[in-house]
Design a protein around this motif. Structure first.
Motif, PDB file in Angstrom:
ATOM      1  N   GLY B  38      -4.931  -8.531   4.181  1.00  7.23           N
ATOM      2  CA  GLY B  38      -3.724  -9.078   4.824  1.00  7.23           C
ATOM      3  C   GLY B  38      -2.355  -8.989   4.037  1.00  7.23           C
ATOM      4  O   GLY B  38      -1.856  -9.439   4.612  1.00  7.23           O
ATOM      5  N   ALA B  39      -2.481  -8.069   3.251  1.00  6.57           N
ATOM      6  CA  ALA B  39      -1.322  -7.870   1.885  1.00  6.57           C
ATOM      7  C   ALA B  39      -1.091  -5.990   2.557  1.00  6.57           C
ATOM      8  O   ALA B  39      -1.834  -5.541   2.248  1.00  6.57           O
ATOM      9  CB  ALA B  39      -1.047  -7.524   0.376  1.00  6.57           C
ATOM     10  N   SER B  40       0.746  -6.283   2.751  1.00  6.72           N
ATOM     11  CA  SER B  40       0.771  -4.401   2.298  1.00  6.72           C
ATOM     12  C   SER B  40       1.440  -3.872   1.153  1.00  6.72           C
ATOM     13  O   SER B  40       2.958  -4.682   1.501  1.00  6.72           O
ATOM     14  CB  SER B  40       1.503  -3.871   3.918  1.00  6.72           C
ATOM     15  OG  SER B  40       0.694  -3.935   4.588  1.00  6.72           O
ATOM     16  N   ASP B  91       2.272 -10.102  -2.533  1.00  3.47           N
ATOM     17  CA  ASP B  91       3.276 -11.156  -2.611  1.00  3.47           C
ATOM     18  C   ASP B  91       4.111 -11.228  -3.638  1.00  3.47           C
ATOM     19  O   ASP B  91       4.539 -12.030  -4.874  1.00  3.47           O
ATOM     20  CB  ASP B  91       1.694 -12.617  -2.926  1.00  3.47           C
ATOM     21  CG  ASP B  91       1.094 -12.880  -1.858  1.00  3.47           C
ATOM     22  OD1 ASP B  91       1.504 -12.545  -0.755  1.00  3.47           O
ATOM     23  OD2 ASP B  91       0.440 -13.911  -2.284  1.00  3.47           O
ATOM     24  N   ALA B  92       4.489 -10.240  -4.175  1.00  2.00           N
ATOM     25  CA  ALA B  92       5.137  -9.321  -5.565  1.00  2.00           C
ATOM     26  C   ALA B  92       6.507  -8.231  -4.930  1.00  2.00           C
ATOM     27  O   ALA B  92       5.211  -8.179  -3.756  1.00  2.00           O
ATOM     28  CB  ALA B  92       4.316  -9.268  -6.403  1.00  2.00           C
ATOM     29  N   GLY B  94       8.517  -5.834  -3.460  1.00  2.00           N
ATOM     30  CA  GLY B  94       8.132  -5.412  -1.913  1.00  2.00           C
ATOM     31  C   GLY B  94       7.319  -5.275  -1.169  1.00  2.00           C
ATOM     32  O   GLY B  94       7.555  -5.060   0.071  1.00  2.00           O
ATOM     33  N   SER B  95       6.545  -5.972  -1.364  1.00  3.64           N
ATOM     34  CA  SER B  95       5.002  -6.076  -0.726  1.00  3.64           C
ATOM     35  C   SER B  95       5.261  -7.282   0.447  1.00  3.64           C
ATOM     36  O   SER B  95       6.041  -7.954  -0.222  1.00  3.64           O
ATOM     37  CB  SER B  95       3.363  -6.622  -1.529  1.00  3.64           C
ATOM     38  OG  SER B  95       3.144  -5.910  -2.534  1.00  3.64           O
ATOM     39  N   GLN B  96       4.745  -6.750   1.986  1.00  6.26           N
ATOM     40  CA  GLN B  96       4.779  -7.499   2.564  1.00  6.26           C
ATOM     41  C   GLN B  96       3.577  -8.095   3.218  1.00  6.26           C
ATOM     42  O   GLN B  96       2.803  -7.731   3.406  1.00  6.26           O
ATOM     43  CB  GLN B  96       5.426  -7.009   3.415  1.00  6.26           C
ATOM     44  CG  GLN B  96       7.115  -6.332   2.750  1.00  6.26           C
ATOM     45  CD  GLN B  96       7.833  -5.248   3.694  1.00  6.26           C
ATOM     46  OE1 GLN B  96       8.144  -5.144   5.180  1.00  6.26           O
ATOM     47  NE2 GLN B  96       8.187  -4.042   2.670  1.00  6.26           N
ATOM     48  N   GLY B  97       3.503  -8.605   3.978  1.00  5.55           N
ATOM     49  CA  GLY B  97       1.981  -9.973   5.352  1.00  5.55           C
ATOM     50  C   GLY B  97       2.562 -11.047   5.359  1.00  5.55           C
ATOM     51  O   GLY B  97       3.418 -11.414   5.422  1.00  5.55           O
ATOM     52  N   ASN B  98       1.994 -11.556   6.375  1.00  8.74           N
ATOM     53  CA  ASN B  98       2.269 -12.798   6.848  1.00  8.74           C
ATOM     54  C   ASN B  98       1.011 -14.036   5.914  1.00  8.74           C
ATOM     55  O   ASN B  98       1.602 -13.960   4.660  1.00  8.74           O
ATOM     56  CB  ASN B  98       1.165 -12.463   8.845  1.00  8.74           C
ATOM     57  CG  ASN B  98       1.704 -11.625   9.178  1.00  8.74           C
ATOM     58  OD1 ASN B  98       1.269 -11.322  10.243  1.00  8.74           O
ATOM     59  ND2 ASN B  98       3.461 -12.071   9.179  1.00  8.74           N
ATOM     60  N   ALA B 253      13.213 -10.789  -1.314  1.00  8.43           N
ATOM     61  CA  ALA B 253      11.450 -10.569  -1.019  1.00  8.43           C
ATOM     62  C   ALA B 253      11.646 -10.930  -2.379  1.00  8.43           C
ATOM     63  O   ALA B 253      10.163 -11.430  -2.239  1.00  8.43           O
ATOM     64  CB  ALA B 253      11.225  -9.452  -0.231  1.00  8.43           C
ATOM     65  N   ASN B 257       9.062 -13.843  -2.934  1.00  7.48           N
ATOM     66  CA  ASN B 257       7.876 -14.015  -3.492  1.00  7.48           C
ATOM     67  C   ASN B 257       7.389 -14.191  -4.919  1.00  7.48           C
ATOM     68  O   ASN B 257       6.201 -14.746  -5.607  1.00  7.48           O
ATOM     69  CB  ASN B 257       7.445 -12.571  -3.142  1.00  7.48           C
ATOM     70  CG  ASN B 257       7.744 -11.498  -2.250  1.00  7.48           C
ATOM     71  OD1 ASN B 257       6.728 -12.783  -1.447  1.00  7.48           O
ATOM     72  ND2 ASN B 257       7.811 -10.337  -2.069  1.00  7.48           N
TER      73      ASN B 257
END
Lengths: 218, 346
Positions: B38-40, B91-92, B94-98, B253, B257
């Motif tokens: 769930g995280a990129s 969740d830190a 530049g990491s992204q996700g929903n 972000a 985050n």
């Protein structure tokens, strides 16, 4: 598309409720052309573009009389807008978002314009680099078109100049500050400011809409 | 209208930067992402990939960012010799996700780290040498990684800088240090009001700390190092002011985050987490660095790791002018120690 229809009907019905509470000196229905807009959509230093259409809903010409007896005329236009925007933040993401909004624009006799527009929409980001998946056995694959969908809410306000008032040219230039919020972003929200510099083209006969036109004295 | 959105999306996909780019050279910069649970998570590799030696920064927080470590000094003194991997955890940064908050926990992050190493090896070659460097919370995460299964065989060395591998011990040591140093400072009539508040708090809260007490000790610890003139002041403001656009920082972000992760529920679980009892399994060469004025993760933690690991090749070194951010507050000391360690074990 259902989302778009829902958003449009919500905005239009909200507008109808507002209409009933107003009293106008004279009301008539006229056909009015829609506008096209295009702007440079910069997220501070990261470039982007935005194209859109403004569908006219209402025009109110207002004459304000001051205590000194002087009068001041201005026009308040209301539009339902649809915009497609994109910006490029290298190594972070590319973000394209489709929004529908409600634009309130006030134009003075001089051509000076102020406007405010809330919008809602859908964003799709594309990550700023190749994205990999690694399974529990350590096998690596590339994930294509990696990115996320987010709900998006935006508010913006700006100023501009309408060349149709004095110079009879169907153009309006504007500068606008927007702040948009995307969610759910890592279980929280993502906020981003964006600055727009753009042009509204007012063709004579494009997507003509029946518009309530009022004149009101204050 | 129906066809417009997919057409425009395809256009943006075409022009966006997802084409695989693997650079081998002495001064490269590659950004790519690891998609896991769930995280990129963003990975930036900078420096000398031709050296075949990679140093992975495991940042603090939870919720801080690896962007903060990417300083000019590190570029000129570490990246010139080795490749540095700046990894933003889930969740830190530049990491992204929903909605991925359910996966924000230490076991998942340990799995993330393992996959980061596998991915770096996949891109740059199975023959590369990898070193991991844990700072602050990164100390706990790397301790979790190093003590799990056969993970330590994936790395050539473990660098533990101002880290914490044992949160309950961390609280005890922070309180002790605040109390001892605070009393000395009051006796020397230095920052008496501030130190009195801190000392009074420590006296009133002697042990068995609740999460709230632990948080308050952390706040006092961060304040405490700022009372010493020789310690360079580092905070979010100073780091963001250092030209974030040059490094393409997604500032909002990073901040949002950080706000989310530092307040997330899993911090309560972390408060009870310790790896002291498992460190005996570690046989990998280890470098332990800490700042004399680090109240947040006092040097007693590094001493505990040093004492417990089974590595025969281990070194403990202290910076006399640094607080909790050694790599930013005593850059020369940090780079010299890290360089010497990697040179010896690469």
């Amino acid at each position: 598309m259902n989302f778009l229809k829902f958003s449009l009907s919500l905005i239009i019905s909200s507008y109808s409720i507002l209409c009933f509470s107003q009293s106008a000196d004279s009301v008539r229905v006229e056909k009015k052309s829609s506008n096209l807009s295009m702007s440079y959509n910069s997220s501070i230093v990261y470039p982007g573009v935005r194209v859109g259409v403004e569908l006219p809903v209402q025009t109110i010409s207002i004459t304000k009389t001051k205590k000194s007896g002087k009068t001041k005329d201005f026009v308040e236009d209301r539009f339902v807008t649809a915009n497609l925007s994109w910006y490029h933040h290298p190594s972070f993401h590319d973000n394209s978002y489709l929004t529908v909004g409600w634009t309130m624009r006030r134009t003075k006799q001089s051509g000076f314009v102020t406007e405010f527009s809330p919008e809602i929409g859908l964003s799709r980001t594309f990550l700023g680099g190749t994205t990999y998946k690694v399974d529990d056995s350590g096998n690596v694959t590339i994930k294509k078109e990696a990115g996320y969908y987010y709900a998006l809410v935006s508010v913006g306000g700006g100023i501009g100049y309408d060349f149709s008032k004095k110079k009879h040219k169907p153009l309006l230039i504007f500068s606008k500050c927007n702040v948009f919020m995307m969610f759910p972003y890592n279980s929280t929200i993502y906020l981003r400011p964006a600055i727009e510099l753009g042009l509204v083209y007012k063709p004579q006969n494009f997507l003509c809409m029946k518009v309530k036109s009022k004149h009101r004295n204050r | 209208m129906k066809n417009l959105f997919p057409i425009m999306l395809s256009f943006f996909v075409l022009i966006s930067c997802q084409k695989e780019k693997i650079s081998i050279g002495t001064n490269i910069s590659d950004t790519f992402y690891l998609d896991n649970a769930g995280a990129s998570m963003r990975l930036l590799v900078e420096g000398n990939t031709a050296s075949k030696t990679f140093l992975i920064f495991v940042h603090g927080g939870p919720g801080s960012s690896s962007y903060f470590y990417n300083t000019d000094y590190i570029s000129q003194n570490i990246e010139n010799k080795y490749a540095v991997v700046y990894w933003d955890q889930r969740d830190a940064g530049g990491s992204q996700g929903n909605s991925n908050g359910d996966n924000l926990n230490l076991p998942q992050m340990t799995d993330d780290l393992k996959k980061v190493i596998e991915l770096v090896k996949y891109r740059y070659g199975q023959d590369i040498g990898v070193f991991i460097l844990g700072h602050s919370f990164g100390g706990l995460l790397t301790a979790s990684f190093m003590t799990q299964g056969n993970n330590q065989s994936m790395v050539k060395g473990w660098i533990f800088t101002d880290g914490s591998h044992n949160y309950p011990l961390n609280d005890t040591l922070t309180r002790q240090m605040l109390l001892t140093v605070g009393q000395q400072q009051i006796d020397q009539k230095k920052n008496v009001d501030s130190w009195t508040t801190i000392v009074d708090y420590c006296i009133a809260h002697p042990g068995n700390f609740t999460f709230e007490e632990s948080t308050q000790l952390g706040i006092y610890a961060a304040d405490a190092e700022t009372y010493f003139k020789k310690v360079k002041k580092i905070n979010l403001q100073t780091m963001i002011n250092e030209n974030p656009t040059k490094n393409l920082w997604p500032v909002t972000a990073i901040l949002l985050n950080l706000r989310y992760s530092s307040n997330a529920g899993f911090n309560r679980d972390l408060a009870k987490t310790e790896f002291s009892s498992k460190l005996g399994v570690v046989t990998t060469p280890t470098l332990l660095l800490y700042g004399k004025y680090d109240f947040t993760c006092p040097g007693g933690l590094e001493e505990d790791v040093f004492k417990r690991i089974s590595s025969t090749d281990k070194k403990l070194a202290v910076s006399s002018i640094s607080g909790h951010d050694l790599m930013l507050q005593d850059e020369t000391f940090f780079c010299n120690e890290v360089d010497a360690f990697i040179e010896k074990h690469k």
